[in-house]
Design a protein around this motif. Structure first.
Motif, PDB file in Angstrom:
ATOM      1  N   GLY A  87       0.837  -1.191   0.000  1.00 30.32           N
ATOM      2  CA  GLY A  87       0.000   0.000   0.000  1.00 30.32           C
ATOM      3  C   GLY A  87       0.871   1.239   0.000  1.00 30.32           C
ATOM      4  O   GLY A  87       2.028   1.210  -0.397  1.00 30.32           O
ATOM      5  N   ASP A  88       0.305   2.355   0.432  1.00 26.35           N
ATOM      6  CA  ASP A  88       1.064   3.610   0.513  1.00 26.35           C
ATOM      7  C   ASP A  88       1.803   3.669   1.845  1.00 26.35           C
ATOM      8  O   ASP A  88       1.186   3.822   2.895  1.00 26.35           O
ATOM      9  N   LEU A  89       3.111   3.541   1.788  1.00 30.88           N
ATOM     10  CA  LEU A  89       3.933   3.552   2.990  1.00 30.88           C
ATOM     11  C   LEU A  89       4.508   4.923   3.259  1.00 30.88           C
ATOM     12  O   LEU A  89       4.867   5.646   2.339  1.00 30.88           O
ATOM     13  N   ASP A  90       4.602   5.273   4.516  1.00 34.43           N
ATOM     14  CA  ASP A  90       5.396   6.430   4.904  1.00 34.43           C
ATOM     15  C   ASP A  90       6.815   5.983   5.182  1.00 34.43           C
ATOM     16  O   ASP A  90       7.773   6.647   4.825  1.00 34.43           O
ATOM     17  N   VAL A  91       6.959   4.815   5.842  1.00 35.35           N
ATOM     18  CA  VAL A  91       8.274   4.293   6.209  1.00 35.35           C
ATOM     19  C   VAL A  91       8.211   2.771   6.183  1.00 35.35           C
ATOM     20  O   VAL A  91       7.218   2.174   6.594  1.00 35.35           O
ATOM     21  N   LEU A  92       9.259   2.168   5.708  1.00 35.52           N
ATOM     22  CA  LEU A  92       9.440   0.720   5.780  1.00 35.52           C
ATOM     23  C   LEU A  92      10.825   0.502   6.367  1.00 35.52           C
ATOM     24  O   LEU A  92      11.828   0.906   5.778  1.00 35.52           O
ATOM     25  N   LEU A  93      10.892  -0.080   7.569  1.00 36.81           N
ATOM     26  CA  LEU A  93      12.183  -0.338   8.215  1.00 36.81           C
ATOM     27  C   LEU A  93      12.583  -1.781   7.979  1.00 36.81           C
ATOM     28  O   LEU A  93      11.788  -2.694   8.200  1.00 36.81           O
ATOM     29  N   ILE A  94      13.802  -1.975   7.534  1.00 37.69           N
ATOM     30  CA  ILE A  94      14.354  -3.310   7.335  1.00 37.69           C
ATOM     31  C   ILE A  94      15.608  -3.411   8.195  1.00 37.69           C
ATOM     32  O   ILE A  94      16.568  -2.669   7.994  1.00 37.69           O
ATOM     33  N   ASP A  95      15.587  -4.318   9.149  1.00 37.06           N
ATOM     34  CA  ASP A  95      16.706  -4.502  10.073  1.00 37.06           C
ATOM     35  C   ASP A  95      17.691  -5.482   9.450  1.00 37.06           C
ATOM     36  O   ASP A  95      17.373  -6.652   9.266  1.00 37.06           O
ATOM     37  N   LEU A  96      18.879  -4.992   9.124  1.00 33.42           N
ATOM     38  CA  LEU A  96      19.901  -5.819   8.489  1.00 33.42           C
ATOM     39  C   LEU A  96      20.970  -6.198   9.503  1.00 33.42           C
ATOM     40  O   LEU A  96      21.197  -5.483  10.469  1.00 33.42           O
ATOM     41  N   PRO A  97      21.665  -7.293   9.250  1.00 34.91           N
ATOM     42  CA  PRO A  97      22.778  -7.656  10.132  1.00 34.91           C
ATOM     43  C   PRO A  97      23.881  -6.616  10.025  1.00 34.91           C
ATOM     44  O   PRO A  97      23.977  -5.899   9.035  1.00 34.91           O
ATOM     45  N   PRO A  98      24.718  -6.517  11.058  1.00 38.07           N
ATOM     46  CA  PRO A  98      25.781  -5.508  11.027  1.00 38.07           C
ATOM     47  C   PRO A  98      26.787  -5.789   9.916  1.00 38.07           C
ATOM     48  O   PRO A  98      26.946  -6.913   9.467  1.00 38.07           O
ATOM     49  N   GLY A  99      27.418  -4.726   9.488  1.00 42.54           N
ATOM     50  CA  GLY A  99      28.499  -4.869   8.511  1.00 42.54           C
ATOM     51  C   GLY A  99      28.102  -4.465   7.113  1.00 42.54           C
ATOM     52  O   GLY A  99      27.065  -3.875   6.872  1.00 42.54           O
ATOM     53  N   THR A 100      28.961  -4.812   6.179  1.00 38.93           N
ATOM     54  CA  THR A 100      28.807  -4.387   4.781  1.00 38.93           C
ATOM     55  C   THR A 100      28.709  -5.583   3.861  1.00 38.93           C
ATOM     56  O   THR A 100      29.212  -5.563   2.749  1.00 38.93           O
ATOM     57  N   GLY A 101      28.044  -6.616   4.303  1.00 38.83           N
ATOM     58  CA  GLY A 101      27.970  -7.848   3.533  1.00 38.83           C
ATOM     59  C   GLY A 101      27.029  -7.782   2.340  1.00 38.83           C
ATOM     60  O   GLY A 101      26.484  -6.725   1.996  1.00 38.83           O
ATOM     61  N   ASP A 102      26.853  -8.929   1.727  1.00 39.36           N
ATOM     62  CA  ASP A 102      26.039  -9.026   0.519  1.00 39.36           C
ATOM     63  C   ASP A 102      24.606  -8.563   0.721  1.00 39.36           C
ATOM     64  O   ASP A 102      24.012  -7.974  -0.177  1.00 39.36           O
ATOM     65  N   ILE A 103      24.035  -8.811   1.903  1.00 35.53           N
ATOM     66  CA  ILE A 103      22.635  -8.439   2.123  1.00 35.53           C
ATOM     67  C   ILE A 103      22.465  -6.923   2.078  1.00 35.53           C
ATOM     68  O   ILE A 103      21.484  -6.421   1.535  1.00 35.53           O
ATOM     69  N   ALA A 104      23.412  -6.175   2.597  1.00 29.36           N
ATOM     70  CA  ALA A 104      23.318  -4.711   2.553  1.00 29.36           C
ATOM     71  C   ALA A 104      23.394  -4.210   1.118  1.00 29.36           C
ATOM     72  O   ALA A 104      22.631  -3.329   0.711  1.00 29.36           O
ATOM     73  N   GLN A 144      32.972   1.179  15.028  1.00 28.69           N
ATOM     74  CA  GLN A 144      33.769   1.099  13.802  1.00 28.69           C
ATOM     75  C   GLN A 144      33.031   0.327  12.708  1.00 28.69           C
ATOM     76  O   GLN A 144      33.022   0.734  11.551  1.00 28.69           O
ATOM     77  N   VAL A 145      32.413  -0.793  13.083  1.00 29.28           N
ATOM     78  CA  VAL A 145      31.655  -1.598  12.114  1.00 29.28           C
ATOM     79  C   VAL A 145      30.474  -0.790  11.588  1.00 29.28           C
ATOM     80  O   VAL A 145      30.196  -0.771  10.386  1.00 29.28           O
ATOM     81  N   ALA A 146      29.763  -0.113  12.479  1.00 29.73           N
ATOM     82  CA  ALA A 146      28.604   0.686  12.069  1.00 29.73           C
ATOM     83  C   ALA A 146      29.020   1.823  11.138  1.00 29.73           C
ATOM     84  O   ALA A 146      28.329   2.107  10.156  1.00 29.73           O
ATOM     85  N   ALA A 147      30.124   2.470  11.435  1.00 31.20           N
ATOM     86  CA  ALA A 147      30.602   3.560  10.578  1.00 31.20           C
ATOM     87  C   ALA A 147      30.945   3.042   9.185  1.00 31.20           C
ATOM     88  O   ALA A 147      30.619   3.680   8.178  1.00 31.20           O
ATOM     89  N   ARG A 148      31.593   1.882   9.116  1.00 31.74           N
ATOM     90  CA  ARG A 148      31.904   1.299   7.798  1.00 31.74           C
ATOM     91  C   ARG A 148      30.625   0.981   7.039  1.00 31.74           C
ATOM     92  O   ARG A 148      30.539   1.195   5.833  1.00 31.74           O
ATOM     93  N   ALA A 149      29.613   0.472   7.738  1.00 33.85           N
ATOM     94  CA  ALA A 149      28.331   0.180   7.088  1.00 33.85           C
ATOM     95  C   ALA A 149      27.706   1.473   6.562  1.00 33.85           C
ATOM     96  O   ALA A 149      27.166   1.498   5.449  1.00 33.85           O
ATOM     97  N   GLY A 150      27.790   2.547   7.339  1.00 23.09           N
ATOM     98  CA  GLY A 150      27.265   3.824   6.882  1.00 23.09           C
ATOM     99  C   GLY A 150      28.029   4.378   5.688  1.00 23.09           C
ATOM    100  O   GLY A 150      27.453   4.992   4.791  1.00 23.09           O
ATOM    101  N   GLN A 151      29.338   4.154   5.674  1.00 21.61           N
ATOM    102  CA  GLN A 151      30.161   4.622   4.561  1.00 21.61           C
ATOM    103  C   GLN A 151      29.840   3.888   3.271  1.00 21.61           C
ATOM    104  O   GLN A 151      30.150   4.385   2.184  1.00 21.61           O
ATOM    105  N   LEU A 152      29.207   2.726   3.375  1.00 22.20           N
ATOM    106  CA  LEU A 152      28.785   1.991   2.186  1.00 22.20           C
ATOM    107  C   LEU A 152      27.827   2.846   1.338  1.00 22.20           C
ATOM    108  O   LEU A 152      27.697   2.645   0.144  1.00 22.20           O
ATOM    109  N   SER A 153      27.197   3.829   1.973  1.00 22.64           N
ATOM    110  CA  SER A 153      26.258   4.694   1.263  1.00 22.64           C
ATOM    111  C   SER A 153      26.932   5.463   0.126  1.00 22.64           C
ATOM    112  O   SER A 153      26.260   5.890  -0.810  1.00 22.64           O
ATOM    113  N   THR A 154      28.241   5.637   0.188  1.00 23.02           N
ATOM    114  CA  THR A 154      28.932   6.316  -0.908  1.00 23.02           C
ATOM    115  C   THR A 154      28.912   5.459  -2.169  1.00 23.02           C
ATOM    116  O   THR A 154      28.888   5.995  -3.266  1.00 23.02           O
ATOM    117  N   GLN A 155      28.893   4.146  -2.005  1.00 23.49           N
ATOM    118  CA  GLN A 155      28.828   3.238  -3.148  1.00 23.49           C
ATOM    119  C   GLN A 155      27.399   3.033  -3.630  1.00 23.49           C
ATOM    120  O   GLN A 155      27.151   2.887  -4.818  1.00 23.49           O
TER     121      GLN A 155
END
Length: 173
Positions: free
Chosen positions: A12-29, A53-64
């Motif tokens: 339907g019409d969503l305002d937000v959809l949250l998907i909880d991913l495992p930590p890190g920068t793996g294939d699922i992210a 440190q792991v969370a920051a690396r996951a956030g930095q994945l946003s550049t890719q």
């Protein structure tokens, strides 16, 4: 499984959809970013240096993936004891460190949206299946969650009117 879940469910019409991913920068992210290219990232960490440190690396994945980072949330923050003092079971400062690092690396403001304290009330409420923000809003965790929700709710965005870039599959059983 994620692709099937996103494509086979009518949202339907969503305002937000949250998907909880495992930590890190793996294939699922990376797969999630490809599946939902307009998604924004919310980085969750604990106060510990290593987790930050792991969370920051996951956030930095946003550049890719070219996805914006909406903010950082620190979980398992300082716990208030019955006498009113606080104990930092998992250390302190991880959320702010991730916020600072991502703001610097991404050259944009990545706010620390809040720190959810380690709180026995949160654990007990979770076991009943009722969100702490509903059943115990006055608790430390309830107040922190309420503040985070308010900050996220005031962020101008939404999926209303947007179509997810996926098509439904019909499967015969």
């Amino acid at each position: 499984a994620l692709e099937q879940f996103v494509t086979d469910v009518y949202w339907g019409d969503l305002d937000v959809l949250l998907i909880d991913l495992p930590p890190g920068t793996g294939d699922i992210a990376i797969s999630t970013a490809q599946l939902l290219p307009n998604a924004e990232l919310l980085v969750i960490t604990t106060p510990e240096h290593t987790a930050a440190q792991v969370a920051a690396r996951a956030g930095q994945l946003s550049t890719q993936t070219e996805q914006p980072v909406s903010g950082v949330i620190e979980n398992m923050g300082p716990m208030q004891l019955p006498d009113g003092t606080f104990i930092e079971v998992f250390g302190s400062g991880g959320g702010q460190a991730v916020s600072d690092r991502l703001s610097h690396v991404l050259d944009q403001d990545v706010p620390l949206l809040g720190s959810i304290p380690l709180d026995p009330v949160l654990r007990a409420d979770s076991e009943t299946g009722t969100p702490t923000i509903v059943i115990s809003p006055e608790s430390g965790a309830g107040q922190a969650l309420g503040d985070i929700v308010a900050r996220l709710a005031s962020t101008p965005r939404g999926l209303s009117g947007r179509k997810l870039p996926v098509t439904a599959r019909h499967t015969k059983f």
